[in-house]
Scaffold this motif. Structure first.
Motif, mmCIF file in Angstrom:
data_model
loop_
_atom_site.group_PDB
_atom_site.id
_atom_site.type_symbol
_atom_site.label_atom_id
_atom_site.label_comp_id
_atom_site.label_asym_id
_atom_site.label_seq_id
_atom_site.Cartn_x
_atom_site.Cartn_y
_atom_site.Cartn_z
ATOM 1 N N VAL A 55 32.612 17.994 -5.526
ATOM 2 C CA VAL A 55 33.329 16.975 -6.252
ATOM 3 C C VAL A 55 33.451 17.727 -7.893
ATOM 4 C CG1 VAL A 55 33.538 14.958 -7.487
ATOM 5 C CG2 VAL A 55 32.356 15.182 -5.163
ATOM 6 N N LEU A 56 34.651 17.899 -8.337
ATOM 7 C CA LEU A 56 34.864 18.510 -9.535
ATOM 8 C C LEU A 56 35.399 17.744 -10.247
ATOM 9 C CD1 LEU A 56 34.829 21.259 -7.421
ATOM 10 C CD2 LEU A 56 35.589 22.430 -9.287
ATOM 11 N N VAL A 57 35.401 17.609 -11.875
ATOM 12 C CA VAL A 57 36.170 16.848 -12.990
ATOM 13 C C VAL A 57 36.380 17.914 -13.731
ATOM 14 C CG1 VAL A 57 35.972 15.237 -14.546
ATOM 15 C CG2 VAL A 57 34.532 14.993 -12.583
ATOM 16 N N GLY A 58 37.892 18.234 -13.771
ATOM 17 C CA GLY A 58 38.014 19.343 -14.410
ATOM 18 C C GLY A 58 37.485 20.680 -13.942
ATOM 19 N N THR A 64 26.037 17.755 -7.903
ATOM 20 C CA THR A 64 24.796 17.375 -7.835
ATOM 21 C C THR A 64 24.298 16.667 -9.059
ATOM 22 O OG1 THR A 64 24.167 19.520 -8.985
ATOM 23 C CG2 THR A 64 24.006 19.058 -6.335
ATOM 24 N N LEU A 65 25.182 16.463 -9.897
ATOM 25 C CA LEU A 65 24.830 15.621 -11.116
ATOM 26 C C LEU A 65 24.676 14.090 -11.105
ATOM 27 C CD1 LEU A 65 27.335 17.218 -13.832
ATOM 28 C CD2 LEU A 65 24.934 17.733 -13.243
ATOM 29 N N PRO A 66 23.627 13.535 -11.868
ATOM 30 C CA PRO A 66 23.371 12.160 -11.544
ATOM 31 C C PRO A 66 24.812 11.404 -12.142
ATOM 32 C CG PRO A 66 22.112 12.832 -13.453
ATOM 33 C CD PRO A 66 22.793 13.982 -12.826
ATOM 34 N N PRO A 67 24.907 10.134 -11.700
ATOM 35 C CA PRO A 67 26.187 9.524 -12.362
ATOM 36 C C PRO A 67 26.392 9.231 -13.862
ATOM 37 C CG PRO A 67 25.231 8.088 -10.521
ATOM 38 C CD PRO A 67 24.313 9.185 -10.875
ATOM 39 N N PRO A 68 25.489 9.265 -14.748
ATOM 40 C CA PRO A 68 25.775 9.063 -16.170
ATOM 41 C C PRO A 68 26.238 10.434 -16.700
ATOM 42 C CG PRO A 68 23.625 8.273 -15.659
ATOM 43 C CD PRO A 68 24.010 8.710 -14.398
ATOM 44 N N GLN A 69 25.948 11.646 -16.081
ATOM 45 C CA GLN A 69 26.583 12.878 -16.470
ATOM 46 C C GLN A 69 27.834 13.262 -15.878
ATOM 47 O OE1 GLN A 69 23.311 15.890 -15.852
ATOM 48 N NE2 GLN A 69 21.907 14.748 -16.708
ATOM 49 N N CYS A 145 33.650 2.552 -21.124
ATOM 50 C CA CYS A 145 32.762 3.916 -21.506
ATOM 51 C C CYS A 145 33.739 5.261 -21.643
ATOM 52 C CB CYS A 145 31.678 4.057 -20.713
ATOM 53 S SG CYS A 145 32.131 4.398 -19.007
ATOM 54 N N LEU A 146 35.073 4.962 -21.647
ATOM 55 C CA LEU A 146 35.948 6.143 -21.517
ATOM 56 C C LEU A 146 35.707 7.259 -20.635
ATOM 57 C CD1 LEU A 146 36.599 6.240 -25.479
ATOM 58 C CD2 LEU A 146 38.245 5.733 -23.813
ATOM 59 N N PRO A 147 35.667 6.978 -19.374
ATOM 60 C CA PRO A 147 35.506 7.727 -18.382
ATOM 61 C C PRO A 147 36.768 8.782 -18.304
ATOM 62 C CG PRO A 147 36.215 5.759 -17.229
ATOM 63 C CD PRO A 147 35.885 5.686 -18.827
ATOM 64 N N GLU A 148 36.551 9.893 -17.554
ATOM 65 C CA GLU A 148 37.378 10.742 -17.370
ATOM 66 C C GLU A 148 38.243 10.505 -15.904
ATOM 67 O OE1 GLU A 148 36.809 15.053 -19.133
ATOM 68 O OE2 GLU A 148 35.067 14.436 -18.100
#
Length: 202
Positions: A55-58, A64-69, A145-148
């Motif tokens: 999963v990539l964001v940009g 492997t990152l936790p949800p808040p990150q 929380c202004l998500p991407e």
């Protein structure tokens, strides 16, 4: 804001891989049976680990990152509003993740409430709302929380009370590329005006 990319993502054992891109400011639908659609939404949001894929964001890999990150907001099926809290406090619950945008969070929250026409409901509890209103409250809580990226696990049936794309256009601050929206559902008719990016069989 950034593009959401699913790269050969397998959310449940024995299911097909999902590959799709959702650009910033765009929305796309994923049609899959309820267990699988929910599994994909949870994996993308970081609430479950994938069987395989990325999963990539940009340009950031967030697998492997936790949800808040991740900077990904999630609207579960039914909205999962807290029944003992008013609409105002349910929306404020989403602000727990606002540290990175503290300077604009309060003004943006007021804008979201206005854009989603929730001001008359702020003092009410969820059981006093229509299904469409509850969906809008869940959207507001997710985007304050202004998500991407915004991931929505949409149940079957007419829960929205309007065109999805009309609502999604209200969920990003002006003069920004906009949030990338992925809608997971078992019911393609629930997507209405949202383009279907992928259909996945178990």
């Amino acid at each position: 804001m950034a593009t959401l990319r699913l790269c050969a993502l397998v959310a449940m054992p024995g299911t097909a891989a999902v590959t799709l891109d959702v650009p910033a400011g765009a929305c796309a639908g994923l049609v899959a049976a309820p267990p699988l659609g929910t599994a994909v939404a949870r994996v993308v949001s970081g609430l479950a680990a994938p069987v395989a894929g990325r999963v990539l964001v940009g340009d950031r890999e967030v697998t492997t990152l936790p949800p808040p990150q991740r900077h990904i907001a999630y609207v579960p099926a039914g909205g999962a509003l807290l029944p003992h809290l008013t609409v105002r406090r349910n929306i404020a619950y989403g602000q727990r993740r606002r540290e990175r945008v503290r300077e604009v969070a309060d003004a943006w929250t007021a804008t979201v409430v206005d854009q989603l026409e929730l001001a008359p409901t702020l003092g009410l509890h969820p059981h006093l709302l229509s299904e469409a209103q509850r969906f809008r409250v869940a959207l507001a809580r997710a985007v304050v929380c202004l998500p991407e990226v915004l991931v929505i696990d949409l149940p079957t049936g007419p829960v929205v009370g309007g065109r999805l794309t009309d609502l999604f256009e209200r969920l990003s601050p002006p003069d920004t590329p906009g949030v990338a929206v992925l809608v997971c559902t078992a019911d393609p008719t629930a997507l209405a005006d949202v383009p279907v990016a992928a259909e996945v069989d178990e």
